[in-house]
Every structure is written in structure tokens, then in C-alpha cells.
Design a protein around this motif. Structure first.
Motif, PDB file in Angstrom:
ATOM      1  N   GLU A  58      34.809  29.527  15.561  1.00  0.00           N
ATOM      2  CA  GLU A  58      35.546  28.416  17.275  1.00  0.00           C
ATOM      3  C   GLU A  58      35.179  28.530  17.926  1.00  0.00           C
ATOM      4  O   GLU A  58      35.557  27.263  18.702  1.00  0.00           O
ATOM      5  N   GLN A  66      40.905  29.299  21.951  1.00  0.00           N
ATOM      6  CA  GLN A  66      40.375  29.672  20.849  1.00  0.00           C
ATOM      7  C   GLN A  66      40.596  30.899  20.088  1.00  0.00           C
ATOM      8  O   GLN A  66      41.592  31.059  19.109  1.00  0.00           O
ATOM      9  N   ASN A 117      43.528  32.272  17.470  1.00  0.00           N
ATOM     10  CA  ASN A 117      43.891  32.605  16.208  1.00  0.00           C
ATOM     11  C   ASN A 117      44.318  34.440  16.366  1.00  0.00           C
ATOM     12  O   ASN A 117      44.371  34.869  15.262  1.00  0.00           O
ATOM     13  N   SER A 161      44.513  29.853  10.203  1.00  0.00           N
ATOM     14  CA  SER A 161      43.299  29.804  11.487  1.00  0.00           C
ATOM     15  C   SER A 161      42.629  28.599  11.377  1.00  0.00           C
ATOM     16  O   SER A 161      41.453  28.189  12.002  1.00  0.00           O
ATOM     17  N   SER A 178      42.957  25.978  13.297  1.00  0.00           N
ATOM     18  CA  SER A 178      43.362  26.284  14.429  1.00  0.00           C
ATOM     19  C   SER A 178      42.303  24.754  15.121  1.00  0.00           C
ATOM     20  O   SER A 178      42.052  24.929  15.952  1.00  0.00           O
ATOM     21  N   GLY A 179      40.766  25.100  13.982  1.00  0.00           N
ATOM     22  CA  GLY A 179      39.897  24.885  14.635  1.00  0.00           C
ATOM     23  C   GLY A 179      39.496  23.240  15.027  1.00  0.00           C
ATOM     24  O   GLY A 179      38.870  22.914  15.351  1.00  0.00           O
ATOM     25  N   THR A 180      40.662  23.329  13.855  1.00  0.00           N
ATOM     26  CA  THR A 180      40.751  21.895  13.344  1.00  0.00           C
ATOM     27  C   THR A 180      41.450  20.883  14.676  1.00  0.00           C
ATOM     28  O   THR A 180      41.167  19.805  15.571  1.00  0.00           O
ATOM     29  N   ALA A 193      41.646  22.060  18.169  1.00  0.00           N
ATOM     30  CA  ALA A 193      41.237  22.825  19.100  1.00  0.00           C
ATOM     31  C   ALA A 193      40.662  21.204  20.298  1.00  0.00           C
ATOM     32  O   ALA A 193      40.923  20.017  20.163  1.00  0.00           O
ATOM     33  N   VAL A 240      35.449  21.391  14.479  1.00  0.00           N
ATOM     34  CA  VAL A 240      34.776  22.289  13.335  1.00  0.00           C
ATOM     35  C   VAL A 240      34.361  22.019  12.327  1.00  0.00           C
ATOM     36  O   VAL A 240      33.760  23.074  12.030  1.00  0.00           O
TER      37      VAL A 240
END
Length: 447
Positions: free
Chosen positions: A66, A78, A82, A152, A155-157, A159, A359
Motif C-alpha cells: 500500500e 498507510q 497498517n 488490511s 485499508s488499501g481500497t 486509501a 490498490v
């Protein structure tokens, strides 16, 4: 035998080997087989712990992936999210999650209580015998790192535009309630387990759940400023592709713990043989996903897209996770390759739907997770397509609706999205007060 700590939806693997490798002879003659029982106990416990810290290492993989795929101004945020995710997940799974998932499950839900280890037969004087076949604490640790991986994914989606504290509140709900309840339906011996739904290591139970929660968040929060303008998609490339590549390799390595440890035992020769097969299939599926993504992007775009290759590896891994033991190696390559193909088409499809997934986590974990779960009957004769579809739909509907409600409540109460000014300046400054790359910031350029 104690069943509450075991994942139920795994057909033959919940036989003698999965119950600790005790063996029929050992149970029939416990006095003469005491050494064998203790040895099996030690190796089974070691497997949970060893594979568990490999899965824990996936937290680093998610963080690096990420951090590499966001812009420099959001990198610190990020990394912070995490390490916070892993910590919150551990505490919540101790306070409520584990027992809600495994303790006294009655069809749809377990017990609202705090987890505590119970190994009364293991004393300071030595090993007396443990009917579960492994230390209770090792099982808790192994299950806990799985729920951290689920969070987790979200988190990336979301961001580059979600605020820290609303995101952490959602993480509390996801890891403490949403994930354990649906997990109890299969791995806790609930209603989907009774139907015969099969998900060896969590293509749906872990990965699609994270994907559904991420999709709900992306819809409620909305797209990043400037991503979709006048009906056109404006790419926002990541700032550090070497870091994203490192994160992918870390995740790939951690996946051997994810799938291999889900054999749930290492106390017999048969268990070790099966773990070896799982490692091989896991590796081949990831390789298949990479090669398929490379070839397809070359054909479609006349250039090879590194980010698609990275996500192809992850999609291959997600695809094989539902059944990494039964397929022949050649089939594992095909299953992973189809996952890689899915990602190449799914990422632009979500862009057309104006769903901003920074991501590509929804494409990798949700859509490839669905494919992997549907593929189980191709190699596992105990599974059926109808039952697999029932499991996918029920878990998906529950997770998406529950997540949508939570995200919406957060939006109308404390707000979930950073202000336009903070988004432009970057969440590193706005939320963390520090930059990951201060030498390249605006302030340094003025000096």
C-alpha cells in the motif's frame, strides 16, 4: 475430543490427523503411546505458531504494498493504518472475536466472552496429555493473524481520502464482530459447515469478506478528488513501485503460512506430505497469476503493466486459498492464471463503475476470492457448486450490508472523509503531522 478450536469446513482434514495426529493406536493404548501423543502435540502446536508468524509477516507485506501504490503525500498514513490494524485486530480478537467465532457456536453465532487458554492437562511437572492435540494459545494466535489480514484489505481500497479514526472504528467492528460471526458459520461448525460449504484457508471467509467491506467503504466514502472527471478516468500512479514489489513478495512468502498452516496439524507423516503439496500449489497458483497478467496486459495494452503483474500474483494466491491441497499442480497453475486474468479485467471494470479502489484490493480479494471458492468442486469431490454459491452469497450479503451500515453511520455522525484541502495536501500532514519523504516535500523545495 474438543472441537471448538477446529475449523469445521474442511471435510476429511478434520479426521484423525487434524485432531492432533494422535492415531487410533495411540488413543486405544494411551500409556504405551504417551511419547507419540506428546510429540504430535508439540509438532501441531509448532505448526500453528510457525505458520502464524508467517501470516503475521503479511501485515508488513500489506503495509509495503500500500505504501508503494499510494502517492508520496499519503505514505505515512498507510504505514500508520497498517500497524494500527494489526494491533486493533489482536486486542478485539482476544476480547470478543475468537469466542464469538469458535466457542459454543449454535448455528449462526458463538459466545460473547473473553478468550482464555485452557490446557489443564499441561502442568509445570510435564505433559500429561491434551485431547485437542495442540496448545490452545497456539490456535488463538493462528486464528488472530487471519482476522488482521482481513482488515488490511480494506485499508488499501479506501486509501488517500479516509480519515484515521473513523477507519479504526470500522476496524474494531470488522475484527470484533463482522468477521467472527460469518467465520463461525463454517470454521466454527455453524450452518454453512453443516451444509458442506468448503473454504480451506479463506478465499471467501477471509479475502472476500475484506473485499466486501472495502467495497462498501469505497461506495460510502466516494472517489478521490480528480480520479473521475467528465466521464474520464485519470490515473493516479503509485509513488514507489519497488516498495510495492517488495510488499508483494512478502505477501507471497506469508501465504505459505496462510495456506500451509490451515492443514491444522503437523503431527503425522501424512500432514507433512499434505503441507508440502499445499506449498507447491500455492506457489504455482501465484506464478500462474503473474504470467497470465503479464501476457494479457501485453496483448491488450502493448506494454506489460507491473502493477497488474503484482496483483496477478496476489489474485492467484487468493484463488488457490479455498482449496490448496486437492488440485494437481497443473490445475493449481490454471486456477491461479484465471485469477490473474480476472484482475486485468476487473480493475478497469471498477473504474468504469466509478468505484475508486487505490490498490486493486476489491478485484484481487473479492472477485478472485469468489472465483477461488467456486473452483473448489473442480478438485474436491465433497464440495458442490450449489453449496459454494450459497456460502458466497450469504457471506457476501451479510458482510456488505453490515459494512455499508457501519460506514454510513460513521459518515453521518463523525464523518469518514478528509476535507478537500487535506486530501490535496496529503493525509500524511493532515492526519499524522509528518511526511514519509520530507526531502521531496514542498517545504524542502523552497530552501
Amino acid at each position: 475430543m474438543k472441537f471448538k478450536n477446529l475449523r469445521f469446513g474442511r471435510s476429511a482434514r478434520l479426521g484423525v490427523a487434524a485432531l492432533g495426529g494422535l492415531g487410533v493406536a495411540a488413543m486405544a493404548a494411551p500409556a504405551s503411546a504417551a511419547t507419540d501423543v506428546e510429540t504430535a502435540f508439540i509438532f501441531n502446536t509448532l505448526s500453528f505458531l510457525m505458520h502464524g508468524f508467517l501470516v503475521m509477516w503479511m501485515a508488513a507485506g500489506f503495509a509495503m504494498l500500500e505504501a508503494g501504490l499510494v502517492r508520496t503525500k499519503n505514505t505515512t498514513m498507510q504505514c500508520l493504518k497498517n500497524i494500527a490494524i494489526y494491533s486493533v485486530a489482536g486486542i478485539l480478537y482476544y476480547l470478543i472475536g475468537y469466542n464469538l467465532m469458535y466457542m459454543d457456536v449454535s448455528g449462526f453465532i458463538g459466545s460473547f466472552s473473553i478468550w482464555s487458554a485452557a490446557d489443564p492437562s499441561i502442568t509445570a511437572d510435564g505433559f500429561v496429555g491434551e485431547e485437542a492435540g495442540y496448545a490452545a494459545g497456539s490456535d488463538w494466535f493462528f486464528q488472530m493473524v487471519f482476522v488482521a489480514a482481513t482488515a488490511s484489505i480494506v485499508s488499501g481500497t479506501v486509501a488517500e481520502r479516509v480519515k484515521l479514526w473513523p477507519f479504526l472504528i470500522f476496524t474494531v467492528v470488522l475484527t470484533g464482530i463482522i468477521y467472527p460471526i460469518q467465520g463461525s458459520w463454517t470454521w466454527g461448525g455453524g450452518w454453512l459447515s453443516e451444509m458442506g460449504f468448503s473454504d480451506f484457508a479463506g478465499s471467501t471467509i477471509v479475502h472476500s469478506v475484506g473485499g466486501w467491506a472495502a467495497l462498501a467503504g469505497a461506495i460510502v466514502i466516494g472517489a478521490r478528488k480528480g480520479k473521475f472527471v467528465d466521464g474520464k478516468v485519470h490515473p493516479m500512479p503509485g509513488a514507489n513501485l519497488p516498495l510495492a514489489t517488495l510488499g508483494t513478495f512478502i505477501l507471497w512468502m506469508g501465504w505459505f503460512g496462510f495456506n500451509g498452516g490451515s492443514q491444522l496439524a503437523m503431527g503425522t507423516a501424512a500432514d507433512i506430505r499434505d503441507i508440502s503439496s499445499i506449498y507447491i500449489n500455492t506457489n504455482l497458483a501465484a506464478a500462474g497469476g503473474v504470467v497470465a497478467a503479464i501476457i494479457l496486459t501485453q496483448v491488450m495494452y502493448k506494454k506489460v503493466d507491473l502493477t497488474m503483474a503484482l496483483n496477478g500474483a496476489l489474485a492467484g494466491l487468493v484463488s488457490i486459498t479455498a482449496e490448496p491441497l486437492a488440485p494437481a499442480p497443473g490445475l493449481a497453475v490454471i486456477i491461479g492464471a484465471i485469477g490473474g486474468v480476472i484482475v486485468v479485467f476487473a480493475v478497469p471494470m471498477l473504474d468504469k463503475l466509478k468505484i475508486d479502489d487505490v490498490v486493486g484490493a476489491v478485484s484481487v480479494h473479492l472477485i478472485a476470492g469468489i472465483w477461488g471458492t467456486l473452483a473448489v468442486p473442480l478438485s474436491n469431490g465433497d464440495a458442490s457448486f450449489v453449496t459454494q454459491i450459497v456460502g458466497i452469497v450469504s457471506i457476501g450479503a451479510y458482510t456488505f450490508i453490515f459494512s455499508l451500515i457501519v460506514w454510513t453511520i460513521l459518515k453521518v455522525t463523525i464523518g469518514v472523509r478528509a476535507s478537500e484541502e487535506d486530501e490535496v495536501d496529503g493525509l500524511d500532514k493532515a492526519e499524522c503531522g509528518m511526511e514519509a519523504y520530507p526531502e521531496f516535500g514542498v517545504g524542502s523545495q523552497r530552501m
